[in-house]
Design a protein around this motif. Sequence first.
Motif, short mmCIF file in Angstrom:
data_model
loop_
_atom_site.label_atom_id
_atom_site.label_comp_id
_atom_site.label_asym_id
_atom_site.label_seq_id
_atom_site.Cartn_x
_atom_site.Cartn_y
_atom_site.Cartn_z
N VAL A 77 -18.44 43.16 31.24
CA VAL A 77 -18.52 44.59 31.51
C VAL A 77 -19.85 44.84 32.21
N THR A 78 -19.81 45.42 33.38
CA THR A 78 -21.05 45.71 34.10
C THR A 78 -20.83 46.92 34.99
N GLU A 79 -21.93 47.45 35.52
CA GLU A 79 -21.86 48.69 36.30
C GLU A 79 -22.83 48.60 37.45
N ARG A 105 -37.14 35.93 46.43
CA ARG A 105 -36.04 35.24 45.73
C ARG A 105 -35.79 35.94 44.40
N ILE A 106 -34.56 36.37 44.20
CA ILE A 106 -34.18 37.07 42.97
C ILE A 106 -33.04 36.31 42.31
N TRP A 107 -33.12 36.18 40.99
CA TRP A 107 -32.05 35.49 40.24
C TRP A 107 -31.36 36.50 39.33
N HIS A 108 -30.08 36.69 39.55
CA HIS A 108 -29.26 37.48 38.64
C HIS A 108 -28.57 36.50 37.69
N ALA A 109 -29.15 36.31 36.50
CA ALA A 109 -28.64 35.32 35.55
C ALA A 109 -27.57 35.96 34.67
N GLY A 110 -26.36 35.42 34.71
CA GLY A 110 -25.25 36.03 33.99
C GLY A 110 -24.79 37.28 34.72
N CYS A 111 -24.48 37.08 36.02
CA CYS A 111 -24.27 38.24 36.90
C CYS A 111 -22.91 38.89 36.71
N SER A 112 -22.00 38.20 35.98
CA SER A 112 -20.66 38.72 35.79
C SER A 112 -20.01 39.03 37.14
N THR A 113 -19.34 40.16 37.29
CA THR A 113 -18.61 40.43 38.53
C THR A 113 -19.50 40.97 39.65
N GLY A 114 -20.80 41.08 39.42
CA GLY A 114 -21.72 41.26 40.54
C GLY A 114 -22.14 42.69 40.87
N GLU A 115 -21.78 43.65 40.04
CA GLU A 115 -22.15 45.03 40.35
C GLU A 115 -23.66 45.21 40.48
N ALA A 121 -28.87 44.52 46.31
CA ALA A 121 -28.77 44.35 47.76
C ALA A 121 -28.94 45.70 48.46
N ILE A 122 -28.39 46.75 47.87
CA ILE A 122 -28.53 48.09 48.45
C ILE A 122 -30.00 48.52 48.42
N LEU A 123 -30.66 48.32 47.27
CA LEU A 123 -32.08 48.69 47.17
C LEU A 123 -32.90 47.94 48.22
N LEU A 124 -32.62 46.65 48.38
CA LEU A 124 -33.40 45.84 49.32
C LEU A 124 -33.12 46.27 50.76
N GLN A 125 -31.87 46.56 51.04
CA GLN A 125 -31.54 47.00 52.41
C GLN A 125 -32.24 48.32 52.73
N GLU A 126 -32.24 49.22 51.76
CA GLU A 126 -32.87 50.52 52.01
C GLU A 126 -34.39 50.38 52.18
N ALA A 127 -34.97 49.32 51.56
CA ALA A 127 -36.41 49.09 51.73
C ALA A 127 -36.67 48.20 52.95
N ASN A 128 -35.61 47.91 53.68
CA ASN A 128 -35.70 47.04 54.87
C ASN A 128 -36.22 45.64 54.50
N LEU A 129 -35.79 45.12 53.36
CA LEU A 129 -36.25 43.82 52.89
C LEU A 129 -35.13 42.80 52.76
N LEU A 130 -33.91 43.25 52.93
CA LEU A 130 -32.79 42.33 52.65
C LEU A 130 -32.82 41.11 53.56
N GLY A 151 -16.97 41.07 46.88
CA GLY A 151 -17.65 42.36 46.99
C GLY A 151 -16.70 43.54 46.86
N ILE A 152 -15.66 43.34 46.08
CA ILE A 152 -14.64 44.39 45.92
C ILE A 152 -14.67 44.89 44.48
N PHE A 153 -14.85 46.18 44.33
CA PHE A 153 -14.90 46.77 43.00
C PHE A 153 -13.87 47.90 42.90
N PRO A 154 -13.50 48.27 41.66
CA PRO A 154 -12.47 49.31 41.51
C PRO A 154 -12.93 50.66 42.09
N LEU A 155 -12.08 51.24 42.90
CA LEU A 155 -12.41 52.52 43.52
C LEU A 155 -12.64 53.61 42.47
#
Lengths: 276, 191
Positions: A77-79, A105-115, A121-130, A151-155
């Motif tokens: 379960v993730t959000e 370099r960032i490690w998402h340990a136990g990332c589950s479905t990736g939310e 990734a959105i935060l990094l893109q908005e900071a122009n760091l991605l 990269g597909i999540f429930p609408l």
Amino acid sequence: MVSHDIQLTDTELDIILNDLLELYGYDFTNYSKASLKRRITMLISNDRFPSFAEFRFKLRHERDYFNRFIEKVTVNVTEMFRDISFYKTLRNDIIPVLATWPMIRIWHAGCSTGEEVYSMAILLQEANLLHKSLLYATDINPAVLEKVRGGIFPLSQMKQYSENYILSGGRKDFSSYYTAKYNAAKFDSSLGKKIVLATHNLVSDSSFNEFQLIMCRNVMIYFDKPLQDRVLHLFYDSLEMLGYLALGSKESLKFTDINKHFTQHENREKIWRKIS
Amino acid sequence: MAHKNNTALLVIGGSAGSLAVVLKIIPLLEKDWNLSVIIIFHRKASEETTLAEMLSTRTAFNVKEADDKDELVPGTIYLAPPDYHVLIEREQVITLDDSEKVNFSRPSIDVTFESAAQIYGNKLTCILLSGANADGVEGLKIARSRGAFIIVQDPACAEIPYMPKEAVNNVAIDFLLTDQNFEVLKNILNR
């Protein structure tokens, strides 16, 4: 709630944990017993096994059923942008510090479905760091990593995620990040191209890189204290000096001796910095 | 010397309309009682976490929002944090769990009643209060089968009677809590 006809006993749980270790090499012996018993009892009930013995037989003899076991017993379960004040702190306080490294370099340990990986990734893109970042997303369960890849999540979740995003300081139109199709929201492929996926078992696998930020939120709540301690040492070994460790809102470093090497972020969010 | 209460763990579950009743229960607790309390309220994740502070002004017990792996210490009230189920380990330690909602609820009262019953058996007392959903009823059945003492708010006294009514209709109750018998409740908890 399902009324459980079969309530797993402590002895039966131990038998299952032994089977998993001997036959499949998965060590769940230091997982939270209360949580495991509940999840396995639910699985036995949902899959309508007439007895514990039949459940055990199938688990021992069918690899496919073992895969189902992993999927159902581990919690996935993730959000996106869960805990608004946490993400606000990431955006305002942590990301600007990460920006000073030549390569992030960032490690998402136990990332589950990736939310959370996509949130980052959105935060990094908005900071122009991605473009200079790599997001390592790992989980014990290979099936969930396939979902991260898509990269597909429930609408149906997007309204909530959009709200979280805005409340945590997002200024864009959240729907600009995905394309809606049927019941799914497919996130922009530019967000996914810096994500590196790998199966990794926090119980048995070792450190594989050094990171400036490790995110492991609401994963260790499913472990007992000795395993939490071991995993926190693994994180310590996997962090660069002055790197950050982020945990879930009800987790802490208070049960481990490694805490003397960390200092908590000044606003008391569950973010610690490695200082020695 | 501390009392040796029959009840080692008291779990209180409530939904809409239950806060006022909890505010009448927790002043009954006395500092030297040898029991821990867990309160499961249905509440939204977005709500501010000042509830623990508010409760602590009404009771001699310490009040805290539960953290993962908190030890259950006597004289302390643990409040279920929004968005987590509360489970109990054999070592009398809390494990938080963010798995799927149960009865549209996380925290779910059923989940904690059931988990507490497995560890505490007849040393457990459960109280189910006002609410608009049937969460807690299955958990009471399991707790009952493990020897727990079952208390339900009299539906006639509950602001939202649905939840206690479901309980009264489906589970054998040991004590029905009305607006008049809080002193009896105190004696029960102090036995």
